[in-house]
Scaffold this motif. Structure first.
Motif, PDB file in Angstrom:
ATOM      1  N   LYS A  65      36.216  12.040  13.906  1.00 58.86           N
ATOM      2  CA  LYS A  65      34.985  12.764  13.597  1.00 58.86           C
ATOM      3  C   LYS A  65      33.825  12.055  14.281  1.00 58.86           C
ATOM      4  CE  LYS A  65      32.007  14.196   9.782  1.00 58.86           C
ATOM      5  NZ  LYS A  65      31.818  14.183   8.336  1.00 58.86           N
ATOM      6  N   TRP A  66      33.050  12.821  15.055  1.00 62.50           N
ATOM      7  CA  TRP A  66      31.847  12.304  15.690  1.00 62.50           C
ATOM      8  C   TRP A  66      30.649  12.901  14.973  1.00 62.50           C
ATOM      9  CZ3 TRP A  66      31.937  12.025  21.741  1.00 62.50           C
ATOM     10  CH2 TRP A  66      33.054  11.295  22.160  1.00 62.50           C
ATOM     11  N   VAL A  67      29.649  12.077  14.707  1.00 60.10           N
ATOM     12  CA  VAL A  67      28.452  12.546  14.010  1.00 60.10           C
ATOM     13  C   VAL A  67      27.213  12.212  14.836  1.00 60.10           C
ATOM     14  CG1 VAL A  67      27.034  12.359  11.925  1.00 60.10           C
ATOM     15  CG2 VAL A  67      29.528  12.243  11.753  1.00 60.10           C
ATOM     16  N   TYR A  68      26.437  13.257  15.098  1.00 58.41           N
ATOM     17  CA  TYR A  68      25.114  13.109  15.694  1.00 58.41           C
ATOM     18  C   TYR A  68      24.131  13.499  14.593  1.00 58.41           C
ATOM     19  CZ  TYR A  68      27.461  13.125  20.240  1.00 58.41           C
ATOM     20  OH  TYR A  68      28.266  12.829  21.302  1.00 58.41           O
ATOM     21  N   THR A  69      23.206  12.624  14.260  1.00 61.16           N
ATOM     22  CA  THR A  69      22.267  12.937  13.191  1.00 61.16           C
ATOM     23  C   THR A  69      20.899  12.337  13.496  1.00 61.16           C
ATOM     24  OG1 THR A  69      21.912  12.901  10.794  1.00 61.16           O
ATOM     25  CG2 THR A  69      22.883  10.935  11.754  1.00 61.16           C
ATOM     26  N   TYR A  70      19.870  13.055  13.063  1.00 63.76           N
ATOM     27  CA  TYR A  70      18.504  12.583  13.260  1.00 63.76           C
ATOM     28  C   TYR A  70      17.620  13.187  12.176  1.00 63.76           C
ATOM     29  CZ  TYR A  70      13.983  11.627  15.403  1.00 63.76           C
ATOM     30  OH  TYR A  70      12.704  11.184  15.633  1.00 63.76           O
ATOM     31  N   ALA A  71      16.779  12.364  11.610  1.00 65.59           N
ATOM     32  CA  ALA A  71      15.811  12.832  10.609  1.00 65.59           C
ATOM     33  C   ALA A  71      14.493  12.108  10.855  1.00 65.59           C
ATOM     34  CB  ALA A  71      16.307  12.540   9.199  1.00 65.59           C
ATOM     35  N   ASN A  72      13.415  12.822  10.637  1.00 64.03           N
ATOM     36  CA  ASN A  72      12.103  12.189  10.690  1.00 64.03           C
ATOM     37  C   ASN A  72      11.179  12.873   9.706  1.00 64.03           C
ATOM     38  OD1 ASN A  72      11.275  14.566  11.867  1.00 64.03           O
ATOM     39  ND2 ASN A  72      10.735  13.681  13.817  1.00 64.03           N
ATOM     40  N   GLY A  73      10.165  12.163   9.268  1.00 59.23           N
ATOM     41  CA  GLY A  73       9.239  12.744   8.309  1.00 59.23           C
ATOM     42  C   GLY A  73       8.214  11.740   7.844  1.00 59.23           C
ATOM     43  N   SER A  74       7.512  12.143   6.813  1.00 57.63           N
ATOM     44  CA  SER A  74       6.501  11.259   6.249  1.00 57.63           C
ATOM     45  C   SER A  74       6.344  11.537   4.763  1.00 57.63           C
ATOM     46  CB  SER A  74       5.160  11.438   6.958  1.00 57.63           C
ATOM     47  OG  SER A  74       4.675  12.748   6.750  1.00 57.63           O
ATOM     48  N   ALA A  75       5.833  10.543   4.085  1.00 57.14           N
ATOM     49  CA  ALA A  75       5.517  10.663   2.665  1.00 57.14           C
ATOM     50  C   ALA A  75       4.065  10.246   2.498  1.00 57.14           C
ATOM     51  CB  ALA A  75       6.423   9.769   1.834  1.00 57.14           C
ATOM     52  N   HIS A  76       3.322  11.047   1.771  1.00 52.81           N
ATOM     53  CA  HIS A  76       1.904  10.769   1.541  1.00 52.81           C
ATOM     54  C   HIS A  76       1.672  10.744   0.037  1.00 52.81           C
ATOM     55  CE1 HIS A  76      -2.408  10.695   2.309  1.00 52.81           C
ATOM     56  NE2 HIS A  76      -2.533  11.596   1.354  1.00 52.81           N
ATOM     57  N   ALA A  77       1.147   9.633  -0.459  1.00 54.65           N
ATOM     58  CA  ALA A  77       0.847   9.495  -1.886  1.00 54.65           C
ATOM     59  C   ALA A  77      -0.660   9.404  -2.059  1.00 54.65           C
ATOM     60  CB  ALA A  77       1.513   8.255  -2.451  1.00 54.65           C
ATOM     61  N   GLN A  78      -1.177  10.227  -2.951  1.00 56.97           N
ATOM     62  CA  GLN A  78      -2.601  10.211  -3.275  1.00 56.97           C
ATOM     63  C   GLN A  78      -2.713   9.860  -4.749  1.00 56.97           C
ATOM     64  OE1 GLN A  78      -5.380  10.936  -1.148  1.00 56.97           O
ATOM     65  NE2 GLN A  78      -6.461  10.054  -2.868  1.00 56.97           N
ATOM     66  N   SER A  79      -3.352   8.750  -5.031  1.00 54.06           N
ATOM     67  CA  SER A  79      -3.505   8.291  -6.400  1.00 54.06           C
ATOM     68  C   SER A  79      -4.900   8.638  -6.907  1.00 54.06           C
ATOM     69  CB  SER A  79      -3.291   6.778  -6.456  1.00 54.06           C
ATOM     70  OG  SER A  79      -3.569   6.298  -7.752  1.00 54.06           O
ATOM     71  N   THR A  89       7.356  15.388   3.738  1.00 53.55           N
ATOM     72  CA  THR A  89       7.691  16.417   4.713  1.00 53.55           C
ATOM     73  C   THR A  89       8.630  15.801   5.735  1.00 53.55           C
ATOM     74  OG1 THR A  89       5.793  15.845   6.078  1.00 53.55           O
ATOM     75  CG2 THR A  89       5.495  17.620   4.487  1.00 53.55           C
ATOM     76  N   GLY A  90       9.438  16.635   6.346  1.00 53.73           N
ATOM     77  CA  GLY A  90      10.317  16.115   7.377  1.00 53.73           C
ATOM     78  C   GLY A  90      11.352  17.119   7.806  1.00 53.73           C
ATOM     79  N   THR A  91      12.061  16.783   8.862  1.00 51.47           N
ATOM     80  CA  THR A  91      13.139  17.618   9.374  1.00 51.47           C
ATOM     81  C   THR A  91      14.383  16.767   9.568  1.00 51.47           C
ATOM     82  OG1 THR A  91      12.474  17.246  11.665  1.00 51.47           O
ATOM     83  CG2 THR A  91      11.576  19.199  10.568  1.00 51.47           C
ATOM     84  N   GLN A  92      15.506  17.438   9.527  1.00 55.65           N
ATOM     85  CA  GLN A  92      16.780  16.752   9.697  1.00 55.65           C
ATOM     86  C   GLN A  92      17.709  17.665  10.465  1.00 55.65           C
ATOM     87  OE1 GLN A  92      18.521  15.201   6.104  1.00 55.65           O
ATOM     88  NE2 GLN A  92      20.578  15.336   6.918  1.00 55.65           N
ATOM     89  N   LYS A  93      18.493  17.087  11.381  1.00 57.28           N
ATOM     90  CA  LYS A  93      19.518  17.861  12.078  1.00 57.28           C
ATOM     91  C   LYS A  93      20.774  17.014  12.182  1.00 57.28           C
ATOM     92  CE  LYS A  93      17.651  16.726  16.653  1.00 57.28           C
ATOM     93  NZ  LYS A  93      17.191  17.288  17.921  1.00 57.28           N
ATOM     94  N   THR A  94      21.915  17.674  12.020  1.00 55.35           N
ATOM     95  CA  THR A  94      23.200  16.980  12.052  1.00 55.35           C
ATOM     96  C   THR A  94      24.222  17.823  12.797  1.00 55.35           C
ATOM     97  OG1 THR A  94      22.736  15.925   9.929  1.00 55.35           O
ATOM     98  CG2 THR A  94      25.032  15.940  10.653  1.00 55.35           C
TER      99      THR A  94
END
Length: 122
Positions: A65-79, A89-94
């Motif tokens: 089994k070969w796996v190609y995977t990539y994810a990127n994103g960000s998290a924003h916290a406002q207190s 937010t973010g995206t993922q592909k596999t």
């Protein structure tokens, strides 16, 4: 007047925000996925189309089994003084590829929002 200034000072010091960015895996060209032909595309072809896989796992004596995977994103916290709002937010592909004797026998490709992309208020 002093109470108003103190209240304003406390409001600014108790209010804050932070943003964090992340990436995971190794990016690969999604546009090449339709070029994969089951029973014909070879390991060499895959490396030309996508580069080296992120992971390779043996399944049995002939399959891998070969796996190609990539994810990127960000998290924003406002207190705020009493609450906190967190937005991710973010995206993922596999691309999962099942190889038999160096030839693709099956594959699946997923592309979309990263799991957990949301807004939450506490």
């Amino acid at each position: 007047m002093k109470k108003a200034a103190l209240a304003l000072f406390l409001a600014f010091t108790l209010n804050g925000c932070a943003t964090s960015h992340y990436t995971s895996g190794r990016d690969f060209p999604s546009a090449n996925v339709p070029s994969i032909v089951k029973g014909k595309t070879t390991a060499s072809d895959l490396k030309t189309l996508f580069g080296e896989p992120f992971a390779k796992t043996p399944v049995n004596e002939t399959d891998e089994k070969w796996v190609y995977t990539y994810a990127n994103g960000s998290a924003h916290a406002q207190s705020y003084i009493v609450t906190m709002k967190v937005t991710t937010t973010g995206t993922q592909k596999t691309l999962d590829v099942l190889m038999r004797n160096e030839t693709v026998i099956n594959y699946t490709f997923t592309d979309g929002p990263a799991p957990g992309s949301s807004t939450a208020t506490e």
